[in-house]
Design an enzyme around this catalytic site. Structure first.
Site, short mmCIF file in Angstrom:
data_model
loop_
_atom_site.label_atom_id
_atom_site.label_comp_id
_atom_site.label_asym_id
_atom_site.label_seq_id
_atom_site.Cartn_x
_atom_site.Cartn_y
_atom_site.Cartn_z
N ASP A 159 0.84 -1.21 0.00
CA ASP A 159 0.00 0.00 0.00
C ASP A 159 0.87 1.25 0.00
OD1 ASP A 159 -2.44 1.59 0.31
OD2 ASP A 159 -1.65 2.00 2.31
N SER A 181 -6.82 0.05 -0.49
CA SER A 181 -5.79 0.67 0.35
C SER A 181 -6.25 0.70 1.80
CB SER A 181 -5.53 2.10 -0.18
OG SER A 181 -4.84 2.86 0.76
N1 URA Z 1 -6.87 6.67 2.64
C1 URA Z 1 -6.14 5.58 2.43
O1 URA Z 1 -5.67 4.95 3.36
N2 URA Z 1 -5.94 5.18 1.16
C2 URA Z 1 -6.44 5.83 0.11
O2 URA Z 1 -6.24 5.41 -1.01
C3 URA Z 1 -7.19 6.99 0.34
C4 URA Z 1 -7.40 7.38 1.62
#
Ligand code: URA
Length: 432
Positions: A159, A181
């Site tokens: 991520d 994510s």
């Molecule tokens: N917050 C996150 O953790 N990921 C994203 O892609 C957008 C907001």
């Protein structure tokens, strides 16, 4: 990778093996950034099925450490908000759930943008330790029912890498990419029950209801496909939540709510989200019953006591919780006076956020420092009657220039009408 980019470009659906290939190659750097970026852009245009999003999320979650919370005996709860202006719900919901007997192992982040994240807000309390070793973190949840910490260790490296690339390739704004994510971090954090608060409106990622619904549904589907107990609420972010925006000042307002004081909108949302947690943990039969039980925890002071316990355990100076006004003591305070009479019919969350940011409440880059004591107190919100000369808001600043500039921006956030204005619904939709 070229074939996979082409497949997605024409709307193809990936297999699990293909998604694992992309994520493994992202983490071990065998796929170059330009190919990952091209693939991200294809996903932005073509989207992903729920199953693809779920597979992507699992692959991202497994790319690093996964927290094992089995020692806590199941039914561990987590909540996630997609972020908004004045959102301090974690500080209230965690002690509420813990005081109801539902363990909460909460990982939170520092914020990028207009105000800090939960971790920044907690760090406004002198001495509060947000970096806990894993055994201390789990031990504290076992002992007192809750801990709130920043993620240390190697969580969801996929991520991190994907987000870095999305940030610089205009590919943040994609529902499957946002959902995977967020949910990859939730899966890695190990809780069983996840309550999502998806914000919708000017101060949120999702500006309209359709988009917010899609995001909520996608995240809920992803969680269910990984055996999580999911629920989601869509709540309004047209105006800020509660009356204050900042870091220390948001802790102040959270303490107010925990003492059964403070603004109604914030209390309503916190009780509602927590009641869903109770429902999902089979502690109550309806959300209404949950709200009633939780309200008692505010009235009896048990939720406040639980918050004090968390602060004490994590080394925070409780004097600042017992006297929370100390959390927003600044050198200067600038009132914003109304130059006309009427009713507030607009209080643009994004403009308020920009006014707060000028005071140093947020940061643009991870490395930037932030101010803990500055912030904004909104005396008037949508629906409130205003007389000429009334104070609409007060700005707490450490510099005259910043305070005055912030006041100019804040003045633009307010719009008054001659006719009375109905207060808009805060809770728009619930996905149980
Ligand atoms: N917050 C996150 O953790 N990921 C994203 O892609 C957008 C907001």
């Amino acid at each position: 990778m070229t074939d996979l980019i082409a497949a997605k470009k024409y709307g193809g659906v990936h297999t699990e093996e293909e998604i694992n290939f992309i994520i493994n190659g992202t983490v071990d750097k065998s796929i170059p950034d330009y190919q990952i970026s091209a693939w991200l852009m294809s996903v932005c245009f073509q989207g992903m099925t729920f199953e693809e999003s779920a597979m992507l999320t699992r692959a991202m979650a497994k790319s690093g450490d996964m927290l094992d919370l089995t020692a806590l005996g199941g039914n561990v709860a987590d909540k996630h908000s997609t972020g908004g202006v004045g959102d301090k719900t974690t500080l209230i919901i965690v002690p509420l759930l813990a005081a109801s007997g539902i363990p909460v192992a909460k990982f939170s982040g520092r914020g990028l943008g207009f105000t800090g994240g939960t971790i920044d807000k907690l760090e406004a309390i002198p001495g509060f330790r947000t970096s806990l070793a894993m055994d201390e973190f789990i031990g504290q949840v076992k002992e007192i029912g809750a801990a709130i910490a920043s993620q240390t260790g190697n969580f969801t490296p996929a991520d991190k890498k994907l987000y870095e690339l999305r940030d610089v390739t205009a590919t943040v704004n994609s529902i499957p990419l946002i959902a995977s994510s967020v949910m990859s971090k939730k899966l890695a954090a190990g809780s069983d029950i996840i309550v999502l608060d998806v914000k919708c409106g000017s101060g949120a990622f999702m500006k309209n209801l359709d988009e917010a619904k899609k995001l909520a549904e996608t995240m809920a589907e992803i969680g269910k496909r990984s055996a999580k107990t999911m629920s989601a609420v869509i709540s309004s972010m047209e105006q800020p939540l509660g009356n204050v925006i900042g870091n220390g000042i948001e802790v102040f307002e959270s303490v107010q709510i925990l003492k059964n004081e403070g603004p109604e909108d914030l209390k309503e949302l916190c009780l509602y989200l927590s009641a869903i947690g109770l429902l999902k943990a089979n502690k109550v039969k309806t959300i209404e019953e949950g709200v009633k039980n939780l309200d008692k925890l505010l009235k009896t002071g048990r939720a406040y006591e639980k918050f004090l316990e968390i602060v004490k355990h994590q080394g925070g100076n409780v004097d600042f919780i017992e006297n929370p006004e100390k959390l927003y003591e600044t050198q200067f305070a600038f009132p914003l006076e109304s130059t006309k009479a009427g009713y507030v019919n607009k209080l643009d969350a994004l403009e308020v956020a920009n006014a707060a940011k000028l005071l140093g409440t947020g940061r643009d880059k991870k490395e930037d420092s932030i101010n803990y004591n500055t912030g904004i107190f909104l005396n008037k919100k949508i629906g409130d009657k205003v007389y000429n000369g009334d104070i609409l808001a007060t700005i707490y600043a450490n510099s005259v220039t910043e305070g005055k500039k912030s006041r100019e921006i804040l003045a633009n956030a307010y719009e008054l009408s001659k006719e009375p204005v109905k207060i808009p619904d805060l809770i728009i939709e619930t996905i149980i």
